[in-house]
Design an enzyme around this catalytic site. Structure first.
Site, PDB file in Angstrom:
ATOM      1  N   HIS A  39    -100.184 -42.055 -18.726  1.00 40.69           N
ATOM      2  CA  HIS A  39     -98.849 -42.639 -18.684  1.00 40.69           C
ATOM      3  C   HIS A  39     -99.018 -44.148 -18.570  1.00 40.69           C
ATOM      4  CE1 HIS A  39     -99.780 -42.563 -14.373  1.00 40.69           C
ATOM      5  NE2 HIS A  39     -98.819 -43.469 -14.211  1.00 40.69           N
ATOM      6  N   GLU A 125     -95.803 -52.615 -10.508  1.00 43.00           N
ATOM      7  CA  GLU A 125     -96.031 -51.469 -11.396  1.00 43.00           C
ATOM      8  C   GLU A 125     -94.703 -51.053 -12.028  1.00 43.00           C
ATOM      9  OE1 GLU A 125     -98.753 -47.897 -10.510  1.00 43.00           O
ATOM     10  OE2 GLU A 125     -96.738 -47.190 -10.014  1.00 43.00           O
TER      11      GLU A 125
END
Length: 136
Positions: A39, A125
């Site tokens: 991912h 992130e």
């Protein structure tokens, strides 16, 4: 003391997976982040240096030069890469945001001139999850 921050952006894929654990334990601990097909994230990187401004220029450090250092030692190695497979300085460790922030510090610190020092690596992130690292 003056603090100067340069913000950069990169995209990278990774997987959180401990090979010592079963697939089930990895999925329990890491959830979707243990996806076997990886991912990705759109990372925002804040690099903060500190020091005293040069009396001749008024600059702590030339921001164009700082950007070039970040590009050469960090972005060129991370952007559009798989952190687990493609990034030499992430080999042999869990590719968490925490470990990535510490590794970015280690990549940049040796290349800064003596008159400034690295103060903080802040790595987003997601817009709601970030890590700050201030060195050892």
């Amino acid at each position: 003391m003056v603090y100067l921050t340069r913000v950069e952006h990169f995209n990278a894929a990774h997987k959180l997976y401990n090979p010592k654990w079963s697939k089930e334990q990895n999925e329990t601990v890491f959830g979707k982040c243990a996806n076997e097909h990886w991912h990705g994230h759109n990372y925002e990187l804040f690099v903060t240096i500190k020091g005293k401004p040069n009396p001749d220029t008024g600059f702590l450090f030339d921001v164009k030069q700082l950007s070039k250092l970040i590009e050469k030692y960090v972005l060129d190695k991370l952007d559009h890469k798989n952190l687990n497979l493609d990034v030499d300085f992430m080999q042999g460790q869990m590719c968490s945001t925490e470990n990535l922030a510490m590794a970015i510090w280690q990549q940049l610190q040796p290349h800064l001139p003596a008159e400034v020092s690295l103060h903080c690596i802040k790595l987003y992130e997601t817009p709601r999850i970030f890590v700050e690292y201030y060195g050892d």
